[in-house]
Enzyme design. Sequence first.
Site, short mmCIF file in Angstrom:
data_model
loop_
_atom_site.label_atom_id
_atom_site.label_comp_id
_atom_site.label_asym_id
_atom_site.label_seq_id
_atom_site.Cartn_x
_atom_site.Cartn_y
_atom_site.Cartn_z
N GLU A 6 54.52 76.45 25.02
CA GLU A 6 55.58 75.49 25.36
C GLU A 6 55.89 74.52 24.23
O GLU A 6 57.05 74.19 23.99
CB GLU A 6 55.21 74.70 26.62
CG GLU A 6 55.22 75.51 27.89
CD GLU A 6 56.62 75.87 28.38
OE1 GLU A 6 57.61 75.32 27.87
OE2 GLU A 6 56.71 76.73 29.28
N ASP B 188 63.09 69.25 28.91
CA ASP B 188 61.66 69.37 29.18
C ASP B 188 60.91 68.49 28.19
O ASP B 188 61.27 68.41 27.01
CB ASP B 188 61.21 70.82 29.06
CG ASP B 188 61.98 71.74 30.00
OD1 ASP B 188 62.27 71.30 31.14
OD2 ASP B 188 62.28 72.87 29.62
#
Length: 140
Positions: A50, A68
Amino acid sequence: MKAFIVLVALAMAAPALGRTLDRCSLAREMSNLGVPRDQLARWACIAEHESSYRTGVVGPENYNGSNDYGIFQINNYYWCAPPSGRFSYNECGLSCNALLTDDITHSVRCAQKVLSQQGWSAWSTWHYCSGWLPSIDGCF
């Protein structure tokens, strides 16, 4: 020209937002925060894919206009309040900026909440972490 040099010097002296961990430092910190040992390799895998273990990452805009945040790339539409003031369900009850700091406590607590409500598949990178996982055995 002097003003340019001063600006460059100030920019270089300004503290960078966030820090970069590695697999073992993340595993140790999460363990110290009470995360079950059998989950640590999965969390390390998710953080690697990520954010490359970087706490200060804000991802590009998603299809719905959300972003995000942090080492686990937690979404601001559902889990944290974006700095823009845009609507958020803010299920973790915190500012998204709290997910960008050197202290990963807020990120870990919020990620655990995401996991408890949606499972590992809440992370789009989970398919990288469903088979082989990075070893954390030598980290402790």
